[in-house]
Scaffold this motif. Structure first.
Motif, PDB file in Angstrom:
ATOM      1  N   GLU A 173     -34.629 -29.183  56.713  1.00 33.32           N
ATOM      2  CA  GLU A 173     -34.001 -30.212  56.033  1.00 33.32           C
ATOM      3  C   GLU A 173     -32.592 -30.037  56.285  1.00 33.32           C
ATOM      4  OE1 GLU A 173     -33.319 -33.097  52.495  1.00 33.32           O
ATOM      5  OE2 GLU A 173     -35.162 -32.382  53.960  1.00 33.32           O
ATOM      6  N   TRP A 174     -32.142 -28.702  56.479  1.00 34.01           N
ATOM      7  CA  TRP A 174     -30.982 -28.394  56.618  1.00 34.01           C
ATOM      8  C   TRP A 174     -30.219 -29.378  57.601  1.00 34.01           C
ATOM      9  CZ3 TRP A 174     -28.155 -26.379  60.811  1.00 34.01           C
ATOM     10  CH2 TRP A 174     -26.647 -25.414  60.398  1.00 34.01           C
ATOM     11  N   TYR A 175     -31.162 -29.506  58.890  1.00 26.00           N
ATOM     12  CA  TYR A 175     -30.591 -30.583  59.727  1.00 26.00           C
ATOM     13  C   TYR A 175     -30.759 -31.410  59.373  1.00 26.00           C
ATOM     14  CZ  TYR A 175     -30.028 -27.249  63.259  1.00 26.00           C
ATOM     15  OH  TYR A 175     -29.926 -26.401  64.426  1.00 26.00           O
ATOM     16  N   ARG A 176     -31.480 -32.174  58.514  1.00 23.81           N
ATOM     17  CA  ARG A 176     -31.576 -34.106  57.807  1.00 23.81           C
ATOM     18  C   ARG A 176     -30.238 -34.267  57.174  1.00 23.81           C
ATOM     19  NH1 ARG A 176     -37.399 -33.270  58.214  1.00 23.81           N
ATOM     20  NH2 ARG A 176     -37.467 -31.752  56.857  1.00 23.81           N
ATOM     21  N   GLU A 177     -30.071 -33.182  56.206  1.00 23.98           N
ATOM     22  CA  GLU A 177     -29.169 -34.048  55.034  1.00 23.98           C
ATOM     23  C   GLU A 177     -27.512 -33.561  55.992  1.00 23.98           C
ATOM     24  OE1 GLU A 177     -28.673 -30.323  51.868  1.00 23.98           O
ATOM     25  OE2 GLU A 177     -27.678 -29.160  53.769  1.00 23.98           O
ATOM     26  N   ARG A 178     -27.430 -33.324  56.947  1.00 24.19           N
ATOM     27  CA  ARG A 178     -26.503 -32.670  57.542  1.00 24.19           C
ATOM     28  C   ARG A 178     -26.472 -34.341  59.066  1.00 24.19           C
ATOM     29  NH1 ARG A 178     -26.995 -28.120  55.449  1.00 24.19           N
ATOM     30  NH2 ARG A 178     -24.817 -27.099  54.808  1.00 24.19           N
ATOM     31  N   ALA A 179     -27.498 -34.985  58.777  1.00 25.39           N
ATOM     32  CA  ALA A 179     -27.684 -35.640  60.348  1.00 25.39           C
ATOM     33  C   ALA A 179     -27.472 -37.086  59.840  1.00 25.39           C
ATOM     34  CB  ALA A 179     -28.738 -36.136  60.512  1.00 25.39           C
ATOM     35  N   PRO A 180     -26.611 -37.869  59.530  1.00 26.12           N
ATOM     36  CA  PRO A 180     -26.105 -39.085  59.352  1.00 26.12           C
ATOM     37  C   PRO A 180     -26.882 -40.039  59.618  1.00 26.12           C
ATOM     38  CG  PRO A 180     -24.206 -38.228  60.361  1.00 26.12           C
ATOM     39  CD  PRO A 180     -25.432 -37.795  60.325  1.00 26.12           C
ATOM     40  N   ASP A 181     -26.967 -40.869  59.127  1.00 25.52           N
ATOM     41  CA  ASP A 181     -28.064 -42.777  59.436  1.00 25.52           C
ATOM     42  C   ASP A 181     -26.788 -43.910  59.820  1.00 25.52           C
ATOM     43  OD1 ASP A 181     -29.750 -44.635  59.548  1.00 25.52           O
ATOM     44  OD2 ASP A 181     -30.010 -44.557  57.353  1.00 25.52           O
ATOM     45  N   PRO A 182     -27.174 -43.713  61.124  1.00 25.86           N
ATOM     46  CA  PRO A 182     -25.787 -45.029  61.321  1.00 25.86           C
ATOM     47  C   PRO A 182     -26.684 -46.509  60.356  1.00 25.86           C
ATOM     48  CG  PRO A 182     -27.515 -43.866  62.844  1.00 25.86           C
ATOM     49  CD  PRO A 182     -28.027 -43.439  61.920  1.00 25.86           C
ATOM     50  N   SER A 183     -28.311 -46.864  60.364  1.00 22.80           N
ATOM     51  CA  SER A 183     -28.345 -47.480  59.956  1.00 22.80           C
ATOM     52  C   SER A 183     -27.569 -48.237  58.572  1.00 22.80           C
ATOM     53  CB  SER A 183     -29.858 -47.532  59.713  1.00 22.80           C
ATOM     54  OG  SER A 183     -29.970 -47.123  58.024  1.00 22.80           O
ATOM     55  N   ARG A 184     -26.827 -46.681  58.002  1.00 23.89           N
ATOM     56  CA  ARG A 184     -25.879 -47.307  56.670  1.00 23.89           C
ATOM     57  C   ARG A 184     -24.556 -48.121  56.941  1.00 23.89           C
ATOM     58  NH1 ARG A 184     -27.176 -46.075  51.494  1.00 23.89           N
ATOM     59  NH2 ARG A 184     -25.452 -45.819  51.375  1.00 23.89           N
ATOM     60  N   ASP A 225     -25.725 -43.584  70.605  1.00 22.51           N
ATOM     61  CA  ASP A 225     -26.455 -44.026  69.843  1.00 22.51           C
ATOM     62  C   ASP A 225     -26.154 -44.281  68.356  1.00 22.51           C
ATOM     63  OD1 ASP A 225     -28.746 -42.689  71.050  1.00 22.51           O
ATOM     64  OD2 ASP A 225     -29.151 -41.102  70.141  1.00 22.51           O
ATOM     65  N   GLY A 226     -24.868 -43.838  67.958  1.00 17.94           N
ATOM     66  CA  GLY A 226     -24.210 -44.490  66.837  1.00 17.94           C
ATOM     67  C   GLY A 226     -23.699 -46.135  66.856  1.00 17.94           C
ATOM     68  N   PHE A 227     -23.101 -46.235  67.987  1.00 21.48           N
ATOM     69  CA  PHE A 227     -23.164 -47.674  68.292  1.00 21.48           C
ATOM     70  C   PHE A 227     -24.669 -48.331  68.771  1.00 21.48           C
ATOM     71  CE2 PHE A 227     -23.799 -51.167  71.828  1.00 21.48           C
ATOM     72  CZ  PHE A 227     -22.983 -51.927  71.652  1.00 21.48           C
ATOM     73  N   LEU A 228     -25.383 -48.026  68.729  1.00 18.44           N
ATOM     74  CA  LEU A 228     -27.212 -48.676  68.966  1.00 18.44           C
ATOM     75  C   LEU A 228     -27.016 -48.488  67.260  1.00 18.44           C
ATOM     76  CD1 LEU A 228     -28.531 -46.835  72.692  1.00 18.44           C
ATOM     77  CD2 LEU A 228     -27.593 -49.104  71.796  1.00 18.44           C
ATOM     78  N   PRO A 252     -14.521 -43.225  65.955  1.00 16.96           N
ATOM     79  CA  PRO A 252     -14.748 -42.352  66.231  1.00 16.96           C
ATOM     80  C   PRO A 252     -15.107 -41.652  67.682  1.00 16.96           C
ATOM     81  CG  PRO A 252     -16.722 -43.175  65.883  1.00 16.96           C
ATOM     82  CD  PRO A 252     -15.451 -44.672  65.535  1.00 16.96           C
ATOM     83  N   TRP A 253     -14.353 -41.144  68.195  1.00 22.50           N
ATOM     84  CA  TRP A 253     -13.597 -40.434  70.147  1.00 22.50           C
ATOM     85  C   TRP A 253     -14.245 -39.327  70.131  1.00 22.50           C
ATOM     86  CZ3 TRP A 253     -10.163 -44.384  71.390  1.00 22.50           C
ATOM     87  CH2 TRP A 253     -10.642 -44.457  73.069  1.00 22.50           C
ATOM     88  N   GLU A 254     -15.469 -39.585  71.079  1.00 21.23           N
ATOM     89  CA  GLU A 254     -16.042 -38.743  71.439  1.00 21.23           C
ATOM     90  C   GLU A 254     -16.936 -37.896  70.477  1.00 21.23           C
ATOM     91  OE1 GLU A 254     -15.071 -36.954  74.927  1.00 21.23           O
ATOM     92  OE2 GLU A 254     -13.408 -37.988  75.538  1.00 21.23           O
ATOM     93  N   GLY A 255     -17.706 -37.909  69.747  1.00 21.70           N
ATOM     94  CA  GLY A 255     -18.028 -37.426  68.463  1.00 21.70           C
ATOM     95  C   GLY A 255     -19.064 -36.706  68.121  1.00 21.70           C
ATOM     96  N   PHE A 256     -20.089 -36.386  68.293  1.00 19.78           N
ATOM     97  CA  PHE A 256     -21.866 -36.280  68.243  1.00 19.78           C
ATOM     98  C   PHE A 256     -22.176 -37.137  66.779  1.00 19.78           C
ATOM     99  CE2 PHE A 256     -21.233 -31.882  66.479  1.00 19.78           C
ATOM    100  CZ  PHE A 256     -21.089 -31.651  65.544  1.00 19.78           C
ATOM    101  N   LEU A 257     -23.676 -37.328  66.511  1.00 22.46           N
ATOM    102  CA  LEU A 257     -23.892 -38.240  65.470  1.00 22.46           C
ATOM    103  C   LEU A 257     -25.375 -36.467  65.032  1.00 22.46           C
ATOM    104  CD1 LEU A 257     -24.116 -40.378  63.503  1.00 22.46           C
ATOM    105  CD2 LEU A 257     -25.672 -41.635  65.661  1.00 22.46           C
ATOM    106  N   ASP A 258     -26.008 -36.982  66.267  1.00 24.37           N
ATOM    107  CA  ASP A 258     -27.139 -35.975  65.540  1.00 24.37           C
ATOM    108  C   ASP A 258     -27.129 -34.806  65.654  1.00 24.37           C
ATOM    109  OD1 ASP A 258     -30.169 -34.512  65.529  1.00 24.37           O
ATOM    110  OD2 ASP A 258     -30.870 -36.522  66.228  1.00 24.37           O
TER     111      ASP A 258
END
Length: 554
Positions: free
Chosen positions: A242-253, A276-279, A161-167
């Motif tokens: 909930e609208w945001y939560r279903e679009r927010a990946p869980d990086p721990s998975r 944050d994705g790395f961490l 993932p090159w320059e891309g948001f997570l949250d």
């Protein structure tokens, strides 16, 4: 190479997406590098993003003249002519509702991410595939990697993932709770709707056929009914619900190997998520690289392409090429005179000396020592705000890592938007301005809507506040409150004699003549009277306002 156009890719609900496939000539099974998104697999970089193409060509005129014709180059994705000769299959898929793929256009929705999962599984089972699929791409093509990797498709083997948001909320569309409208409202019509499947008015043409890249034309009414109300959704969801939560990946998975690349000049979209994705990723094999410059520039530079290929050679081909010995963190350390690359073992850096600078309303200075007296300084919310400066640095000083501010504030209204801007100035008073991912940029930025001041205690750290954004807590006019502001991570070697300045204001910071793209000025979000009035910063005594910096010792 073999080029197959408009290859059908079936997904779970029966829809068929369309892909372009580029693969080595001859027999054999090869690893796949894939991108799945909505900018058009048949829209040439130069046609869809002419200013960026021209700038890239001007900065690096030989970039697309050695080993490639540039014929298949698409925005924010790899160049097949550069990758296929090294034994990779390149697959570029039009996501649902875009380009040649029919369906309901709903960017980054759970349905789109499930489609991506299904496309990965399709590619992993093709006769030309070795069963290992890697994902790579910038921005849109990076966020979707985080999201689909969290679904754990069996044939997914590695991501870049090159320059891309997570949250979805904090990284991109609701900075500090404030709607980030400048990019969103422009992006939707200019870069998405123009490429909606069935848009007969599109300006894009497939260079191979001369036909619109969006397939057979549909009526305007059908186009409108076949897409989400993108900007309206953000306005209807001011809190992290909930609208945001279903679009927010869980990086721990995320368990596959990760090479996450962020941009120090990307506050507002292209930095926080990569860190944050790395961490947060559960992957045992993960690397973080943070660079500078434009986001479309770094991705194509030979040194970074070589890094991408070595990563995939290791994890898609199984080559013992020493990539495991690469520094887990590699940072571009910026300065007013350029940047240097440096390897590290962790982020934030273990040797960080967290240093609090106290703001003084009387002198407008920031120093390690608290001011002698309590003070206050006020500014009009729609005005230019107030600056707090360090004295000139007594020696070269490196600032690398997370930055935050604890401010004591008061407002004449029931709310207050705070735009915190970290800036640097030379001995002659000239400002240090960097080429950012999207625009010329200061050292860093942070945002907070005071009514969103409640912290998430599970995610916050002493050096990094993370806000819950789960409720609105209005202000009592004239009463003082403590608020914590997350200023996005940064890296800067500040030479002796230079000053660091914290600018606090009630609207977006922009350089004269250089309107920013990451603006927060939607009238439905920012036009209300509570975001006017008078803002006050209190300093000293029991209401000490401070800036926390990550100082890196020599």
């Amino acid at each position: 190479m073999i080029f197959q156009k408009d290859v059908p890719v079936p997904v779970g609900d029966g829809l068929v997406l369309r892909a372009n496939v580029f693969r080595p000539e001859g027999e054999g099974r090869f690893p796949v590098v894939m991108a799945h998104g909505l900018y058009g697999k048949d829209v040439h970089f130069a046609d869809g993003f002419a200013p960026q193409w021209e700038r890239l060509a001007a900065l690096h005129p030989d970039l697309f003249t050695t080993g490639t014709s540039g014929r298949f180059l698409r925005w924010e994705t790899v160049d097949p002519e550069v990758w296929v000769p090294d034994g990779f299959v390149v697959v570029q898929v039009d996501s649902r509702g875009s380009g040649k793929s029919p369906g309901y256009l709903d960017p980054r929705s759970p349905r789109e991410i499930q489609d991506y999962h299904d496309a990965i599984e399709w590619a992993g089972k093709q006769p030309w595939s070795n069963g290992k699929v890697g994902l790579i791409g910038i921005s849109y093509y990076a966020f979707t990697q985080w999201a689909v990797a969290a679904l754990q498709p069996p044939h997914l083997a590695a991501i870049v993932p090159w320059e891309g948001f997570l949250d979805y909320y904090r990284d991109a569309y609701r900075h500090g709770g404030i709607f980030s409208d400048g990019f969103t409202s422009a992006w939707w019509p200019r870069q998405v709707l123009v490429n909606q499947h069935g848009n007969g008015e599109t300006r894009y043409r497939d260079r191979d056929t001369g036909l619109p890249n969006t397939g057979p034309a549909l009526s305007p009414a059908m186009l409108e009914s076949n897409r989400t109300d993108y900007v309206g959704e953000f306005l209807r969801h001011p809190l992290f619900d909930e609208w945001y939560r279903e679009r927010a990946p869980d990086p721990s998975r995320i368990t596959v190997p990760v090479l996450s690349a962020g941009n120090w000049g990307g506050p507002g979209l292209h930095l926080r998520g990569n860190i944050d994705g790395f961490l947060g990723a559960a992957s045992e094999q993960k690397w973080l690289s943070v660079h500078d410059g434009t986001h479309f520039e770094s991705f194509y530079l030979p040194e970074y392409v070589a890094l991408q290929k070595r990563f995939f050679d290791r994890f898609l081909k199984g080559e013992a090429n020493g990539f495991d010995d690469e520094p887990r963190v590699k940072l571009s350390i910026r300065s007013p005179h350029g940047s240097v690359r440096r390897g590290e073992t962790e982020f934030p850096l273990a040797r960080t000396r967290w240093t609090a600078l106290h703001l003084d309303a009387a002198s407008r200075l920031m120093r390690p020592e608290p001011p002698a007296k309590e003070g206050a300084v006020s500014y009009e919310a729609r005005g230019e705000g107030v600056d707090f400066s360090t004295p000139p640095m007594e020696s070269d000083t490196e600032i690398t890592g997370f930055v935050s501010a604890r401010l004591w504030i008061a407002s004449s209204t029931t709310d207050m938007d705070i735009f915190a801007v970290l800036r640097a100035f030379g001995p002659d008073g000239s400002e240090v301005i960097f080429d950012g991912a999207h625009e010329r940029t200061p050292v860093s930025r942070g945002w907070l809507r005071a009514s969103h001041r409640r912290l998430d205690p599970m995610r916050s750290r002493p050096y990094r506040p993370v806000h819950a954004h789960d409720r609105i807590e209005t202000l009592e006019p004239g009463r003082s409150y403590a608020v914590d502001i997350e200023i996005w991570p940064t890296s800067l070697m500040l030479p002796k004699g230079y000053r660091l300045v914290l600018t606090l204001m009630g609207h977006d910071f922009e350089y004269p003549g250089l309107p920013g793209r990451m603006r927060h000025d939607h009238p439905q979000d920012r036009g209300r009277p509570e975001f006017s009035g008078t803002c006050t910063i209190l300093t000293g005594g029991t209401q000490a306002s401070t800036l926390l910096l990550p100082i890196i010792p020599d």
